[in-house]
Design an enzyme around this catalytic site. Structure first.
Site, mmCIF file in Angstrom:
data_model
loop_
_atom_site.group_PDB
_atom_site.id
_atom_site.type_symbol
_atom_site.label_atom_id
_atom_site.label_comp_id
_atom_site.label_asym_id
_atom_site.label_seq_id
_atom_site.Cartn_x
_atom_site.Cartn_y
_atom_site.Cartn_z
ATOM 1 C CG ASP A 1 -8.398 0.077 3.726
ATOM 2 O OD1 ASP A 1 -8.412 -0.849 4.535
ATOM 3 O OD2 ASP A 1 -8.356 -0.118 2.487
ATOM 4 C CG HIS B 1 -3.787 -8.378 2.557
ATOM 5 N ND1 HIS B 1 -3.880 -8.208 1.181
ATOM 6 C CD2 HIS B 1 -4.538 -7.402 3.098
ATOM 7 C CE1 HIS B 1 -4.645 -7.156 0.921
ATOM 8 N NE2 HIS B 1 -5.055 -6.659 2.069
ATOM 9 C CD GLU C 1 -10.029 -2.413 -0.237
ATOM 10 O OE1 GLU C 1 -9.128 -1.606 -0.544
ATOM 11 O OE2 GLU C 1 -9.781 -3.509 0.295
ATOM 12 C CG ASP D 1 -6.742 -4.331 5.124
ATOM 13 O OD1 ASP D 1 -7.817 -3.778 4.849
ATOM 14 O OD2 ASP D 1 -5.955 -4.733 4.248
#
Ligand SMILES: *[C@@H]1O[C@H](CO)[C@@H](O)[C@H](O)[C@H]1NC(C)=O
Ligand SMILES: *[C@@H]1O[C@H](CO)[C@@H](O)[C@H](O)[C@H]1NC(C)=O
Ligand SMILES: *[C@@H]1O[C@H](CO)[C@@H](O)[C@H](O)[C@H]1NC(C)=O
Ligand SMILES: *[C@@H]1O[C@H](CO)[C@@H](O)[C@H](O)[C@H]1NC(C)=O
Ligand SMILES: *[C@@H]1O[C@H](CO)[C@@H](O)[C@H](O)[C@H]1NC(C)=O
Length: 696
Positions: free
Chosen positions: A419, A503, A390, A353
């Site tokens: 993405d 993340h 983003e 990501d």
């Protein structure tokens, strides 16, 4: 390359490939395409299109190695938007797009971004004495400790209060606590991820009087999940609806519209082990068994007796973000845009990501450059975009769309998003429904990266749990401004259902090379699918849009809505409008056939342009100028995100919101639902008019 059975001899394959390519290359040299607006003869263009696709697919042979290099180079260090650490990735993409035939430039904006200042977390006895200092979601990778895992846009604050476990932080979780006699007022809420967008969950805790939120993911070993808690969708808080250029007008920070974008209490991601230390110390009523299943440290839900001392200082400031825009001018219709985009900024290394997408985008650019070298020019303009910021709320793409809103509104054919292009195996597709057929046709032309001799379509269509094309009513990537704000048809494609280190600091090249895509073949397939989609959209004589799929999908939505509303009469209004859309779609299908036999070139190209405009602009008709009730930036009445992330309606967001609000015993609830139903029926009828192409 059209997919060939595996027993087809290598020699025959090569011959099939090389001979026509040689002829193509030769013919392009002999007949260089004309520039400007003069129409190229349609016959040669149609043939060219097929050859361009073949030449594009010829680029797959060594693409996995190139893509792995790109990914390696992009992920050498973390690259958080608006910080100096982003410079290397910016330079790399800028030069990767600096290819012959691509006109590349940078667009800069200065939105309001948010970074972590000082933070601390202590566990205290009921008398206030220190038990221990807890590590604040320390990244598992020491190299990224310079930026703590944090919630961007969390306000600064201090909370010294007993902790309470609120499971996922949904309405029903607070009801369960109420039944146990526990009130979260004045407490620090410890919440497991999975209850909807972070900001919404934090604000829901604030509404119930909690002083702060600590958020963890069960079984997570990445050391805490970064993310933003911005409320009300994407958009720079200070420039809602216009671009955040350096000298732009800005709302004052104390403006109510700005304040409403941030939760009122501080929050922070914590690692699963830090959460376990707090949760294991709680007394109070026994937690429901299903809460314990995902957080085994829990016995009681609290509040207390242990107290946490949580302090957080936010560093909120205007920061420079940079989009890279790379244009391949169309030779026939330079003012029609096929836009491909992917963000570049990452919370940490960002191998999945978003740089799996970035590596694919760079590969597509290189293949288009090869085509250009062979004399190809797209009929319509293709634009490759590398978005910044983003992760802070689709800010780079949103500012660009806001700045170019009228041009995009009148000229954009479609937006194709990447993405997390690769996060594992299995192919997933989301799109607006007029693109379904093109997606299916494209999947049939490429091979599944994991099963030799089988097309991507075959594995996708036989996938356990269905093969449906998802709709784009989530607001979690850069298609949001294009579809939800500007009404541009959109797709989003990716490999892998989810990703354990989303993340976190373990989203690294090493993970990708070991687990995500060891041979980088999935990346190559993503490049094939997206590159071919864009070639069709740029080169097909008639835009490959199918509005019969759209009307069929809408009829299904109407059935779902009708079931939810116990067969409400009002839904018939929507059904009637969908039938109008279906009738217009059938008329268009007839016209497409006629057009193939046209001979008069000029008249034909004007008629073609008019037909394509109807196809291009029909999606725009689903926008309402004033937007969703209470959320004016979201203008798409079919596929914006609903307010309630657990809504049973993943479409018709205005109706979903009205139903959600009617639940809280609002006396005008029914009237509001009916109003929203009328609005949906109206936009669908307007789309039918656009598709039919005539005034009423
Ligand atoms: C097709 O790909 C091969 C291998 O990558 C390359 O050597 C060849 O030049 C390509 N053909 C054309 C026409 O570009
Ligand atoms: C990217 O990485 C590869 C191998 O890791 C290296 O050979 C190449 O030079 C790098 N490219 C750039 C532009 O840094
Ligand atoms: C997560 O933890 C729970 C409880 O320990 C366990 O049952 C589950 O299998 C774990 N899930 C994963 C993906 O490891
Ligand atoms: C809470 O933490 C802050 C920051 O570390 C510290 O200054 C303060 O003394 C602590 N308060 C208590 C009651 O422990
Ligand atoms: C690319 O694919 C080939 C053949 O499938 C394989 O041998 C090679 O290791 C792959 N390259 C990378 C970087 O994974």
């Amino acid at each position: 390359m059209r997919y060939l059975p595996p027993n087809f001899s290598l020699y025959a394959r090569l011959l099939l490939l090389v001979v026509p390519l040689f002829l193509v290359v030769l013919s392009f040299r002999l007949y260089p395409p004309r520039s400007g607006n003069s129409p190229v003869s349609s016959a040669s263009v149609a043939g060219f299109s097929a050859d361009a696709r073949r030449l594009f697919l010829n680029g797959s042979a060594s693409a996995n190695t190139t893509i792995s290099y790109h990914l390696r180079n992009l992920t050498l260090s973390p690259h958080l938007a608006g910080t100096p650490s982003g410079a290397a990735a910016f330079d790399y993409v800028r030069s990767g797009l600096g290819l012959p035939g691509l006109e590349t430039h940078t667009d800069e904006y200065s939105p309001l971004l948010s970074y972590p200042g000082v933070a601390s977390l202590d566990l205290l006895r009921p008398d206030g004495s220190l038990i221990k200092s807890l590590s604040l979601s320390e990244p598992a990778d020491p190299a990224v400790r310079s930026v703590l895992p944090y919630h961007a846009y969390s306000p600064s604050g201090v909370a010294i209060a007993p902790a309470v476990y609120v499971n996922l932080g949904r309405d029903e979780d607070y009801l369960a606590l109420e039944r146990l006699g526990v009130d979260v007022r004045g407490l620090v809420a410890v919440i497991r991820r999975g209850g909807g967008p972070r900001g919404t969950v934090v604000e829901a805790a604030a509404v119930r009087g909690a002083k702060a939120v600590l958020m963890f993911r069960s079984n997570e070993s990445g050391g805490g999940e970064w993310g933003n808690v911005l409320l009300g969708g994407s958009v720079d808080p200070l420039t809602p609806g216009w671009a955040a250029e350096a000298d732009a007008e800005r709302l004052p920070i104390e403006d109510g519209r700005v304040k409403s974008r941030f939760p009122r209490i501080p929050s922070m991601p914590v690692s699963a082990s830090t959460a376990a230390e707090i949760l294991g110390s709680l007394g109070g009523p026994l937690a429901p068994p299903e809460w314990i299943a995902e957080a085994p440290a829990v016995v009681g839900v609290g509040g207390g007796p242990t107290i946490v001392n949580f302090t957080y200082l936010e560093d909120r400031k205007l920061a420079v973000v940079r989009n890279i825009i790379s244009v391949i001018k169309g030779c026939e219709e330079p003012d029609r845009y096929v836009i491909l985009g992917n963000h570049r900024d990452a919370w940490t290394y960002g191998a999945v990501d978003p740089n799996s997408g970035t590596a694919v985008l760079l590969d597509i650019a290189a293949r288009y450059a090869t085509l250009l070298g062979a004399g190809w020019r797209p009929k319509r303009t293709i634009i490759l975009c590398s978005w910044d910021a983003e992760e802070f709320g689709m800010i780079g793409s949103t500012e660009w769309v806001e700045q170019n809103l009228r041009n995009i509104g009148s000229k954009a054919i479609a937006y194709l998003n990447l993405d997390c292009a690769v996060q594992g195996g299995g192919f997933f597709v989301s799109a607006t429904p007029q693109l379904d057929k093109l997606l299916v046709e494209t999947m049939k032309q490429v091979e599944d990266p994991d099963i030799k001799g089988v097309s991507l379509y075959e594995t996708w269509v036989s996938k356990k749990g269905g093969n449906s094309i998802e709709r784009l009513s989530r607001a979690d990537s850069d298609f949001t401004p294009f579809l939800h704000h500007a009404g541009v048809p959109a797709t989003d494609i990716y490999f892998g259902e989810d990703f354990p280190f989303y993340h976190t600091s373990l989203d690294s090249y090493e993970w990708m090379a070991k687990h995500g895509d060891p041979l980088f073949r999935r990346h190559v397939t993503a490049s094939e699918v997206l590159g071919l989609l864009a070639l069709s959209l740029a080169d097909d004589r008639v835009l490959p849009f199918d509005f019969l799929s759209y009307s069929n999908q809408l009829l299904e939505h109407a059935d779902t809505l009708s079931a939810l509303l116990d067969g409400s009469e009002a839904v018939e209004l929507i059904r009637a409008s969908i039938l109008e859309l279906a009738a217009a779609a059938k008329e268009v299908e007839e016209l497409k056939k006629l057009d193939e036999h046209d001979t008069d070139e000029v008249a034909s190209s004007l008629r073609l342009r008019a037909l394509n405009d109807r196809l291009m602009l029909a999606e725009r008709a689903f926008l309402e100028t004033e937007g969703l009730t209470g959320r004016p930036w979201f203008k798409h009445m079919l596929y914006s995100p609903p307010k309630d992330s657990f809504s049973k309606l993943s479409f018709f967001p205005g109706i979903a919101d009205a139903i959600y609000e009617a639940k809280s015993s609002n006396p005008e609830g029914q009237a509001k639902i009916n109003h929203e139903i009328c609005r949906v029926a109206r936009v669908i009828r307007r789309a039918a008019d656009v598709l039919r192409g005539d005034l009423t």
